[in-house]
Design a protein around this motif. Structure first.
Motif, short mmCIF file in Angstrom:
data_model
loop_
_atom_site.label_atom_id
_atom_site.label_comp_id
_atom_site.label_asym_id
_atom_site.label_seq_id
_atom_site.Cartn_x
_atom_site.Cartn_y
_atom_site.Cartn_z
N ASP A 81 0.83 -1.19 0.00
CA ASP A 81 0.00 0.00 0.00
C ASP A 81 0.87 1.25 0.00
N ARG A 82 1.90 1.27 0.85
CA ARG A 82 2.82 2.39 0.93
C ARG A 82 4.19 1.92 0.43
N GLN A 83 4.77 2.68 -0.51
CA GLN A 83 6.03 2.26 -1.14
C GLN A 83 7.24 3.08 -0.72
N GLY A 84 7.16 3.78 0.39
CA GLY A 84 8.33 4.51 0.88
C GLY A 84 9.45 3.53 1.19
N ALA A 85 10.68 4.04 1.13
CA ALA A 85 11.85 3.18 1.34
C ALA A 85 11.75 2.37 2.63
N GLU A 86 11.28 3.00 3.71
CA GLU A 86 11.20 2.29 4.99
C GLU A 86 10.19 1.14 4.93
N TRP A 87 9.10 1.31 4.18
CA TRP A 87 8.09 0.25 4.05
C TRP A 87 8.59 -0.89 3.17
N LEU A 88 9.25 -0.54 2.07
CA LEU A 88 9.83 -1.56 1.19
C LEU A 88 10.91 -2.35 1.93
N ASP A 89 11.78 -1.63 2.65
CA ASP A 89 12.86 -2.29 3.40
C ASP A 89 12.29 -3.21 4.48
N ALA A 90 11.22 -2.77 5.14
CA ALA A 90 10.64 -3.58 6.23
C ALA A 90 10.05 -4.87 5.68
N PHE A 91 9.31 -4.79 4.57
CA PHE A 91 8.75 -6.02 3.99
C PHE A 91 9.87 -6.94 3.52
N GLU A 92 10.84 -6.37 2.83
CA GLU A 92 11.96 -7.17 2.32
C GLU A 92 12.69 -7.89 3.46
N ALA A 93 12.92 -7.20 4.55
CA ALA A 93 13.61 -7.80 5.69
C ALA A 93 12.82 -8.99 6.24
N ARG A 94 11.50 -8.85 6.32
CA ARG A 94 10.67 -9.96 6.80
C ARG A 94 10.67 -11.12 5.81
N ALA A 95 10.60 -10.80 4.52
CA ALA A 95 10.55 -11.85 3.49
C ALA A 95 11.84 -12.68 3.48
N VAL A 96 12.98 -12.02 3.54
CA VAL A 96 14.24 -12.77 3.45
C VAL A 96 14.51 -13.61 4.70
N GLN A 97 13.82 -13.32 5.80
CA GLN A 97 13.98 -14.13 7.01
C GLN A 97 13.14 -15.40 6.98
N GLU A 98 12.17 -15.48 6.08
CA GLU A 98 11.30 -16.66 5.98
C GLU A 98 12.04 -17.80 5.29
N PRO A 99 12.17 -18.97 5.92
CA PRO A 99 12.85 -20.09 5.29
C PRO A 99 12.17 -20.55 3.98
N GLY A 100 10.87 -20.39 3.87
CA GLY A 100 10.16 -20.81 2.66
C GLY A 100 10.35 -19.88 1.47
N GLN A 103 13.67 -16.93 -3.08
CA GLN A 103 14.16 -15.75 -3.76
C GLN A 103 13.23 -14.58 -3.46
N CYS A 104 13.80 -13.41 -3.35
CA CYS A 104 13.03 -12.19 -3.11
C CYS A 104 13.57 -11.13 -4.05
N TRP A 105 12.73 -10.68 -4.95
CA TRP A 105 13.11 -9.67 -5.93
C TRP A 105 12.27 -8.42 -5.73
N ARG A 106 12.89 -7.26 -5.63
CA ARG A 106 12.18 -5.98 -5.64
C ARG A 106 12.12 -5.59 -7.12
N VAL A 107 10.91 -5.36 -7.64
CA VAL A 107 10.75 -5.16 -9.08
C VAL A 107 10.00 -3.88 -9.39
N SER A 108 10.09 -3.48 -10.65
CA SER A 108 9.37 -2.30 -11.13
C SER A 108 9.29 -2.42 -12.64
N PRO A 109 8.25 -2.03 -13.30
CA PRO A 109 6.96 -1.62 -12.75
C PRO A 109 6.12 -2.83 -12.38
N GLY A 110 4.92 -2.60 -11.93
CA GLY A 110 4.02 -3.68 -11.54
C GLY A 110 4.02 -3.85 -10.05
N PRO A 111 4.11 -5.10 -9.60
CA PRO A 111 4.12 -5.32 -8.14
C PRO A 111 5.42 -4.78 -7.56
#
Length: 163
Positions: A81-100, A103-111
């Motif tokens: 919903d919010r794409q500020g650097a702090e929000w993107l970084d927070a989601f990315e940090a949670r995603a990379v900690q998940e064993p399942g 791969q985690c890719w930050r992409v543009s445009p689209g999602p």
């Protein structure tokens, strides 16, 4: 820090090691036409400078599934919903900690993110989805694609020869 310069021998070593990192130093040296000590020194340098991140065994999932039960592979698009650097970084940090999350890719445009997930089964996927997506008020949209067949999988990065 001094900038590293790669020559044809370094590039050939990178290419060969991506195909099979278990080859002996003697074999590698013969392939790149240098002495074994020179070859070993160059491979160590490639590790030390971070060009070779790590060496791993790549497991064949269909064979493992026959022994352990079928896993579930999934590619997921995630929009925040919010794409500020702090929000993107927070989601990315949670995603990379998940064993399942393989791969985690930050992409543009689209999602905002594309994730490659691998879980034991659908209940395990649902638990991961609850932790990572449903439990995050900033996740606006999730679109999951469940794999039915893996036709190709490579880890190799193209290495351009020196001209």
């Amino acid at each position: 820090m001094e900038e590293m310069v790669l020559d044809a021998v370094d590039l050939k070593l990178l290419d060969l090691l991506q195909d099979d990192a278990t080859r002996s130093n003697q074999w590698l040296a013969e392939q790149v036409h240098v002495s074994p000590p020179t070859c070993l020194r160059r491979v160590r340098r490639l590790h030390e400078c971070g060009l070779i991140e790590r060496q791993v065994a790549i497991v064949q999932p269909e064979r493992l599934a026959a022994l352990q039960g079928h896993g579930l592979a999934c590619i997921v698009e995630v929009s925040l919903d919010r794409q500020g650097a702090e929000w993107l970084d927070a989601f990315e940090a949670r995603a990379v900690q998940e064993p399942g999350v393989q791969q985690c890719w930050r992409v543009s445009p689209g999602p905002d993110f594309v994730l490659v997930l691998h879980t034991h089964d659908m209940p395990a996927y649902l638990a991961l989805a609850q932790r990572l997506f449903t439990g995050d008020a900033n996740v606006r949209n999730v679109k999951a694609f469940f794999a039915t067949k893996r036709a190709k999988f490579l880890t190799k990065v193209a290495v351009t020869p020196v001209k």
